[in-house]
Enzyme design. Structure first.
Site, mmCIF file in Angstrom:
data_model
loop_
_atom_site.group_PDB
_atom_site.id
_atom_site.type_symbol
_atom_site.label_atom_id
_atom_site.label_comp_id
_atom_site.label_asym_id
_atom_site.label_seq_id
_atom_site.Cartn_x
_atom_site.Cartn_y
_atom_site.Cartn_z
ATOM 1 N N GLU A 206 -20.511 -18.097 5.430
ATOM 2 C CA GLU A 206 -21.536 -17.061 5.508
ATOM 3 C C GLU A 206 -21.450 -16.238 6.767
ATOM 4 O O GLU A 206 -20.568 -16.447 7.604
ATOM 5 C CB GLU A 206 -22.934 -17.631 5.269
ATOM 6 C CG GLU A 206 -23.378 -18.703 6.221
ATOM 7 C CD GLU A 206 -24.764 -19.253 5.846
ATOM 8 O OE1 GLU A 206 -25.579 -18.548 5.239
ATOM 9 O OE2 GLU A 206 -25.030 -20.411 6.224
ATOM 10 N N LYS B 132 -32.513 -25.684 6.378
ATOM 11 C CA LYS B 132 -32.891 -24.752 7.448
ATOM 12 C C LYS B 132 -33.494 -25.524 8.619
ATOM 13 O O LYS B 132 -34.711 -25.551 8.797
ATOM 14 C CB LYS B 132 -33.873 -23.716 6.881
ATOM 15 C CG LYS B 132 -33.864 -22.407 7.619
ATOM 16 C CD LYS B 132 -34.405 -21.284 6.769
ATOM 17 C CE LYS B 132 -34.686 -20.032 7.551
ATOM 18 N NZ LYS B 132 -33.509 -19.350 8.051
ATOM 19 N N ARG C 158 -37.579 -24.816 -0.415
ATOM 20 C CA ARG C 158 -36.489 -25.016 0.538
ATOM 21 C C ARG C 158 -36.967 -25.791 1.762
ATOM 22 O O ARG C 158 -36.232 -26.630 2.291
ATOM 23 C CB ARG C 158 -35.882 -23.663 0.926
ATOM 24 C CG ARG C 158 -34.560 -23.806 1.645
ATOM 25 C CD ARG C 158 -33.837 -22.482 1.780
ATOM 26 N NE ARG C 158 -34.585 -21.543 2.593
ATOM 27 C CZ ARG C 158 -34.270 -20.261 2.740
ATOM 28 N NH1 ARG C 158 -33.213 -19.747 2.107
ATOM 29 N NH2 ARG C 158 -34.979 -19.469 3.494
HETATM 30 N N1 PLP Z 1 -28.073 -17.984 5.858
HETATM 31 C C1 PLP Z 1 -28.680 -18.340 6.996
HETATM 32 C C2 PLP Z 1 -27.935 -19.204 7.937
HETATM 33 C C3 PLP Z 1 -29.979 -17.901 7.282
HETATM 34 O O1 PLP Z 1 -30.571 -18.236 8.425
HETATM 35 C C4 PLP Z 1 -30.647 -17.091 6.345
HETATM 36 C C5 PLP Z 1 -32.020 -16.673 6.586
HETATM 37 O O2 PLP Z 1 -32.942 -17.321 6.188
HETATM 38 C C6 PLP Z 1 -29.971 -16.756 5.170
HETATM 39 C C7 PLP Z 1 -28.690 -17.204 4.953
HETATM 40 C C8 PLP Z 1 -30.648 -15.926 4.122
HETATM 41 O O3 PLP Z 1 -31.588 -16.670 3.409
HETATM 42 P P1 PLP Z 1 -32.844 -15.988 2.778
HETATM 43 O O4 PLP Z 1 -32.349 -14.923 1.881
HETATM 44 O O5 PLP Z 1 -33.526 -17.053 2.029
HETATM 45 O O6 PLP Z 1 -33.640 -15.450 3.903
HETATM 46 C C1 COI Z 2 -34.342 -15.067 7.914
HETATM 47 O O1 COI Z 2 -33.624 -14.212 7.381
HETATM 48 O O2 COI Z 2 -35.512 -15.258 7.589
HETATM 49 C C2 COI Z 2 -33.835 -15.915 8.960
HETATM 50 O O3 COI Z 2 -34.316 -17.000 9.105
HETATM 51 C C3 COI Z 2 -32.794 -15.392 9.808
HETATM 52 C C4 COI Z 2 -33.035 -15.528 11.276
HETATM 53 C C5 COI Z 2 -34.003 -14.628 11.893
HETATM 54 C C6 COI Z 2 -32.950 -16.890 11.807
#
Ligand code: PLP
Ligand code: COI
Length: 364
Positions: free
Chosen positions: A244, A208, A105
């Site tokens: 989301e 991200k 990612r």
């Molecule tokens: N959506 C957003 C905007 C986020 O910042 C995060 C955190 O990383 C997620 C979803 C969840 O992603 P992940 O499960 O890869 O942490």
């Molecule tokens: C995560 O879940 O790792 C995120 O990046 C969320 C947040 C702390 C920005």
């Protein structure tokens, strides 16, 4: 990969033995009360992209970085970050949850904002190294806390024209954390935000970059002002579909089906991707598709999911514009499927349940 021990590391006083160190840390950190904050740890790792190539991985102890004031990350948002966690099992081993997914990612993010990115092997070696160096900060088994790992990639070249930097810094720091939302697995209320768009339909929501989070801050403050910790975003174009939940994906359960939005403007969550597999393992159907907000009234269970949020069950969705409240949780408790999904996810991450999909990278 070559690791350089930097002079600041060498200048340190003679280190205490590991067991003594762990003892001291155990004394000073109240693992069970940790929130999702920044706690200084001992080491971070860095690599610089200069003259067309990545340098060796460096180990640092200082928390600061020095940048040219014209660095592209400061002016034009050439910045990508990741978030993943390390867990200590009952067996004392440290498990990293799907770190290669974060590597992929970060590459996707870097490509979109035209940044150089270290390759997956280098990335994984760097994650392992920084966790090993800070092993004493991986919270003990059973505390509910974990070690949050934050990889960061920034454009460091000095320029004023809007074009990609020729120099980059990749670094990773770690910090022990507790729950992102203070009540952990207790259902929370969510407010629908129709005033702000976090990401445009063909914008950067699927990657991200820091700019997405800057774009969510006023919305988040608006949510807090109304008494809610999470805002729910709808699609920016029509406000018809669910996108989301703050910094987490949204999922719902209906008729033994795990339902989650498929949208270009949401981050492809690794937790959500894993929950879809777990749901199928548990005999549920899985639907990843555009999810109309109108379906909210039909959901039996819902939650926010992500590395930081883990699974945060949703109690109510409050739509102040339409003066409607959707109460989802029964008696304020997480639903049975949400509980099963949570237990399975956390069980795999902690090493309590078989890792049948080979998701964990075990250290030590
Ligand atoms: N959506 C957003 C905007 C986020 O910042 C995060 C955190 O990383 C997620 C979803 C969840 O992603 P992940 O499960 O890869 O942490
Ligand atoms: C995560 O879940 O790792 C995120 O990046 C969320 C947040 C702390 C920005």
């Amino acid at each position: 990969m070559k690791i350089c021990a930097f002079s600041d590391v060498q200048r340190q006083k003679k280190p205490l033995s590991l067991s003594h160190n762990i003892f001291l840390i155990m004394e000073t950190i109240d693992w069970g009360s940790l929130g999702f904050g920044y706690v200084k740890t001992d080491y971070n790792v860095r690599s610089y992209f200069r003259d067309g190539k990545w340098g060796d991985l460096e180990v640092h102890t200082e928390e600061t970085i020095t940048l040219p004031m014209a660095a592209t990350c400061l002016h034009y948002g050439q910045e990508a970050f990741e978030g993943l966690k390390a867990f200590r099992g009952k067996d004392g081993k440290i498990r990293l949850f799907r770190p290669e997914e974060n590597a992929k990612r970060m590459k996707a993010t870097a490509d979109y904002v035209c940044m150089q990115c270290p390759d997956e092997d280098f990335y994984l070696a760097a994650v392992k190294k920084v966790v090993e160096l800070n092993a004493k900060y991986v919270p003990p088994y059973g505390t509910g806390a974990s070690l949050y790992i934050r990889p960061l990639l920034i454009g460091t070249g000095a320029q004023v024209g809007v074009h990609p930097s020729s120099e980059y810094l990749f670094m990773i720091f770690v910090t022990p954390v507790g729950p992102y939302y203070k009540d952990g697995f207790k259902p929370i209320d969510v407010i629908v935000d129709r005033l702000h768009d976090r990401a445009a339909p063909r914008g950067t929501g699927h990657i991200k970059v820091g700019g997405n989070y800057a774009a969510s801050m006023e919305s988040s403050a608006w949510g807090h002002d109304h008494g809610y910790n999470i805002v729910l975003y709808l699609d920016a174009k029509e406000k018809k579909y669910i996108d989301e939940c703050g910094a987490a994906n949204f999922f719902a359960v209906r008729d033994n089906t795990y339902i989650t939005p498929n949208s270009h403007s949401i981050l492809p969550s690794i937790t959500n991707k894993s929950l879809q597999v777990i749901a199928a393992d548990l005999g549920m159907k899985v639907e990843a598709r555009p999810v109309a907000f109108d379906e909210m009234v039909t959901f039996e269970e819902a939650g926010a999911c992500g590395t930081a949020a883990v699974i945060t069950p949703i109690n109510k969705i409050v739509d102040i514009d339409h003066e409607t409240v959707y109460t989802i949780a029964k008696n304020g408790q997480p639903g049975p499927n949400t509980v099963r999904l949570y237990q399975q996810l956390v069980g795999i991450q902690n090493g309590d349940l078989p890792d049948t999909h080979d998701w964990n990278l075990i250290i030590g």
